[in-house]
Design an enzyme around this catalytic site. Sequence first.
Site, PDB file in Angstrom:
ATOM      1  N   TYR A 107      20.231  30.839  -1.909  1.00  0.00           N
ATOM      2  CA  TYR A 107      20.536  31.611  -3.120  1.00  0.00           C
ATOM      3  C   TYR A 107      19.965  33.027  -3.026  1.00  0.00           C
ATOM      4  O   TYR A 107      18.833  33.217  -2.571  1.00  0.00           O
ATOM      5  CB  TYR A 107      19.873  30.949  -4.336  1.00  0.00           C
ATOM      6  N   CYS A 150      15.562  25.675  -3.058  1.00  0.00           N
ATOM      7  CA  CYS A 150      16.578  25.140  -3.975  1.00  0.00           C
ATOM      8  C   CYS A 150      15.980  23.976  -4.759  1.00  0.00           C
ATOM      9  O   CYS A 150      14.839  23.574  -4.521  1.00  0.00           O
ATOM     10  CB  CYS A 150      17.780  24.644  -3.186  1.00  0.00           C
ATOM     11  N   ARG A 202     -18.500  14.322 -13.340  1.00  0.00           N
ATOM     12  CA  ARG A 202     -17.053  14.067 -13.441  1.00  0.00           C
ATOM     13  C   ARG A 202     -16.370  14.597 -12.179  1.00  0.00           C
ATOM     14  O   ARG A 202     -16.263  15.798 -11.966  1.00  0.00           O
ATOM     15  CB  ARG A 202     -16.468  14.767 -14.681  1.00  0.00           C
ATOM     16  N   HIS A 255     -17.797  21.536 -20.204  1.00  0.00           N
ATOM     17  CA  HIS A 255     -17.015  21.799 -18.986  1.00  0.00           C
ATOM     18  C   HIS A 255     -17.267  23.230 -18.526  1.00  0.00           C
ATOM     19  O   HIS A 255     -17.308  24.143 -19.331  1.00  0.00           O
ATOM     20  CB  HIS A 255     -15.533  21.574 -19.288  1.00  0.00           C
ATOM     21  N   ASP A 307      16.814  20.813  -4.619  1.00  0.00           N
ATOM     22  CA  ASP A 307      16.712  19.572  -3.856  1.00  0.00           C
ATOM     23  C   ASP A 307      16.495  19.780  -2.364  1.00  0.00           C
ATOM     24  O   ASP A 307      16.438  18.809  -1.604  1.00  0.00           O
ATOM     25  CB  ASP A 307      17.997  18.752  -4.030  1.00  0.00           C
ATOM     26  N   LYS A 359      -6.553  11.591 -14.595  1.00  0.00           N
ATOM     27  CA  LYS A 359      -5.552  12.305 -15.405  1.00  0.00           C
ATOM     28  C   LYS A 359      -4.403  12.812 -14.538  1.00  0.00           C
ATOM     29  O   LYS A 359      -4.548  12.948 -13.322  1.00  0.00           O
ATOM     30  CB  LYS A 359      -6.229  13.467 -16.142  1.00  0.00           C
ATOM     31  N   ARG A 374     -12.191  26.321 -24.959  1.00  0.00           N
ATOM     32  CA  ARG A 374     -11.149  25.298 -24.998  1.00  0.00           C
ATOM     33  C   ARG A 374     -11.633  24.243 -25.993  1.00  0.00           C
ATOM     34  O   ARG A 374     -12.144  24.602 -27.032  1.00  0.00           O
ATOM     35  CB  ARG A 374     -10.921  24.751 -23.577  1.00  0.00           C
TER      36      ARG A 374
HETATM   37  C1  LIG Z   1     -10.108  17.814 -14.987  1.00  0.00           C
HETATM   38  C2  LIG Z   1     -11.471  17.844 -15.515  1.00  0.00           C
HETATM   39  C3  LIG Z   1     -12.576  17.652 -14.669  1.00  0.00           C
HETATM   40  C4  LIG Z   1     -12.450  17.549 -13.160  1.00  0.00           C
HETATM   41  O1  LIG Z   1     -12.448  18.814 -12.586  1.00  0.00           O
HETATM   42  P1  LIG Z   1     -12.326  18.967 -10.995  1.00  0.00           P
HETATM   43  O2  LIG Z   1     -12.424  20.425 -10.799  1.00  0.00           O
HETATM   44  O3  LIG Z   1     -10.983  18.432 -10.637  1.00  0.00           O
HETATM   45  O4  LIG Z   1     -13.416  18.184 -10.406  1.00  0.00           O
HETATM   46  C5  LIG Z   1     -13.830  17.565 -15.229  1.00  0.00           C
HETATM   47  N1  LIG Z   1     -13.999  17.700 -16.563  1.00  0.00           N
HETATM   48  C6  LIG Z   1     -12.972  17.922 -17.399  1.00  0.00           C
HETATM   49  C7  LIG Z   1     -13.245  18.073 -18.843  1.00  0.00           C
HETATM   50  C8  LIG Z   1     -11.686  18.012 -16.916  1.00  0.00           C
HETATM   51  O5  LIG Z   1     -10.671  18.237 -17.759  1.00  0.00           O
END
Ligand SMILES: *Cc1c(COP(=O)(O)O)cnc(C)c1O
Length: 375
Positions: free
Chosen positions: A267, A314, A223, A167, A316, A37, A135
């Site tokens: 700035y 800045c 994951r 998660h 750039d 992602k 979530r």
């Molecule tokens: C991004 C994500 C992960 C990975 O998490 P890390 O902390 O980068 O290993 C795992 N599960 C879900 C649902 C995520 O959105």
Amino acid sequence: MGTPLSYAEVSASALVGNYRVFREMIPSDVKMLTLMKANAYGHGAVWAAKLLEREGADCFGIATDEEALELRRAGIRTPLLILGYTRPERIPELARADVTQALPDLDAARSYSDALKGTGLTLRAHIKLDTGMARYGLDCRDTDAAVRDAVAIAKLPHLNVEGMFTHFATADSAKDVYTPIQAEKFSNVYKNVTNAGVKIEIAHCENSAAMLKYKGLQFNMVRLGISLYGIAPSLEIEIPESLRTVMALHTTVVQVKTLKAGESVSYGRRFITERPTKLAVVRLGYGDGLPRALTNKGVMNVRGVTVPMVGTVCMDACMLDVTDVPGVERGDDVLVFGRSGDLFLSPDTQAAACGTIAYELVTRIGSRIPRIAVE
Ligand SMILES: *Cc1c(COP(=O)(O)O)cnc(C)c1O
């Protein structure tokens, strides 16, 4: 042409090496989903996915339908799981591309099923459980309701429910007590759904932090996100020494000038020199994803010396105090983070200096920065 003034070098051997470290860390019958992602956390999703597909990756995780289709268009054939919500109108195209979609609740699952009516298509799907992130996912505060909804989802036509996942909210914290509670909730719902006769082939909970910290929460898939890219999930989690930071962000000194004591930089005049100062202007700013919050806080490395960023960042460009570095001149390479030869600047440290995390630092590296792949 010459090398671009600013670029992110991404190392194939580091990425593949990190993948193998984790592959060896987990049992061989546990699958590993690797996260692609947000352009593979800023590293280049097509590049990363092609390398890992060659390694035999089990599954790639993405957040959106666009990300999934980009990988399919690039010829990626590995299973793809969209972790977030997708509009029902987009579902037939995903089913056609053999993309797996997360199901955040019964209503969404129904709309996905309806979207496929009469198409002859079936959508592969994983049910998402919300065990404490608040979530995406079936609300597991009420186990019975979550089980009921999951069972109802599994009965919907045109969906092939292959997996279930949740998660973790705090696996990256040293004082974590919440993860085992979430895992327990997940396990309860999973067992009850299975006992109700629903076959769930793939169950998964662990992110990078949980993989590094916990044994026994793996179910049959994990994951792997941030640590695939050689970055620790937080400053409180140690990663194996064999992991290598995949990205090195470079920029270039484009002008050098000498200021007297008491003169201002950039700035808002937020930096005033305290001594005669040699200043290097470098071609990297917030328009490239360098956090503006690093103003007067970040560091970069020039000629092997780590020097402070001075003055407001800045769009750039930004400025470095190179008074103590002999010989700095236009064209000098500047390391912002990552590894370059024997030099290493941690993306964690850079991120922490301005109150963010390395995840944000790498994913925000902008489209103006070419990713240059090296062995
Ligand atoms: C991004 C994500 C992960 C990975 O998490 P890390 O902390 O980068 O290993 C795992 N599960 C879900 C649902 C995520 O959105």
